[in-house]
Enzyme design. Structure first.
Site, PDB file in Angstrom:
ATOM      1  N   VAL A   9       0.867  -1.175   0.000  1.00 51.81           N
ATOM      2  CA  VAL A   9       0.000   0.000   0.000  1.00 51.81           C
ATOM      3  C   VAL A   9       0.905   1.225   0.000  1.00 51.81           C
ATOM      4  O   VAL A   9       2.100   1.127   0.281  1.00 51.81           O
ATOM      5  CB  VAL A   9      -0.952   0.024   1.220  1.00 51.81           C
ATOM      6  CG1 VAL A   9      -2.038  -1.034   1.081  1.00 51.81           C
ATOM      7  CG2 VAL A   9      -0.188  -0.158   2.519  1.00 51.81           C
ATOM      8  N   SER A  10       0.325   2.378  -0.310  1.00 47.16           N
ATOM      9  CA  SER A  10       1.153   3.561  -0.555  1.00 47.16           C
ATOM     10  C   SER A  10       1.587   4.311   0.692  1.00 47.16           C
ATOM     11  O   SER A  10       2.526   5.093   0.641  1.00 47.16           O
ATOM     12  CB  SER A  10       0.412   4.524  -1.492  1.00 47.16           C
ATOM     13  OG  SER A  10       0.206   3.907  -2.745  1.00 47.16           O
ATOM     14  N   SER A  11       0.909   4.099   1.813  1.00 42.74           N
ATOM     15  CA  SER A  11       1.274   4.847   3.023  1.00 42.74           C
ATOM     16  C   SER A  11       1.011   4.009   4.265  1.00 42.74           C
ATOM     17  O   SER A  11       0.278   3.022   4.233  1.00 42.74           O
ATOM     18  CB  SER A  11       0.482   6.155   3.111  1.00 42.74           C
ATOM     19  OG  SER A  11      -0.905   5.894   3.181  1.00 42.74           O
TER      20      SER A  11
END
Length: 203
Positions: A9-11
């Site tokens: 996931v990105s964060s």
């Protein structure tokens, strides 16, 4: 042969649960994860996976953009896996089984190239929408940018302490130079000058 699953996931505040559940559903032998943007390949989980895989292994992702948002990086990762004799599976790509290995390989390569392009194109569109949104907000005078960490009312405790330290030293003239003041507080010159401007504005 081992089935290795890669989830990203990105964060840090996003959840890997759905991807991890998929890894459990397919009985993955090992899972590598990252909570970081896919804009480049500097990710600990991805690098660990590339070091771990061996000839005959299979790497699976839920969608190709979990590998990367960059077209060239996706192709590079897939090529590195192929050179190691590792098969790539992405759940968003149909699995070909024509009985002809050469045809299946060609179809898979073609689909990976197409989906890699789609992933990067979508990222470019997101960046452009963000740029347009910021430009529009600036026109309306409502764009504030990112909140500055080093403020007297910052939500970040370290940010508040650094601000107070700088203010104390600055107002008492207890520093050798601004460059030294910045170094003593772990700040860049730009960050220091921004703090000093706020202190001056308060007076």
């Amino acid at each position: 042969m081992a089935l290795i699953f890669y989830a990203r996931v990105s964060s840090k505040d996003q959840n890997l649960a759905r991807q991890k559940q998929r890894a459990i559903d397919v009985s993955a032998d090992k899972i590598f994860t990252d909570k970081i943007s896919g804009k480049n390949m500097e990710r600990p989980g991805l690098q660990a996976l590339l070091d771990y895989v061996r000839d005959g292994d299979v790497v699976e992702v839920v969608t190709l953009d979990r590998l990367s948002r960059n077209y060239d990086d996706i192709r590079d990762i897939v090529e590195r896996l192929k050179r190691k004799g590792v098969k790539m599976i992405s759940d968003d790509l149909p699995q070909t089984n024509s009985g002809n290995d050469l045809v299946d390989k060609f179809m898979l390569d073609m689909m990976i190239n197409l989906m890699s392009f789609v992933a990067e194109n979508e990222r470019s569109k997101i960046r452009e929408r963000q740029r347009q949104g910021i430009a529009e907000a600036k026109k309306r005078g409502v764009y504030k940018g990112r909140p500055f960490k080093f403020m007297p009312d910052s939500k970040d405790r370290e940010g508040r302490l650094v601000y107070l330290n700088v203010k104390r030293a600055y107002q008492s003239n207890n520093y050798k130079s601004k460059a030294q003041l910045a170094r003593d507080n772990g700040l860049s010159r730009q960050q220091l000058y921004r703090i000093l401007k706020r202190i001056d504005d308060e007076n």
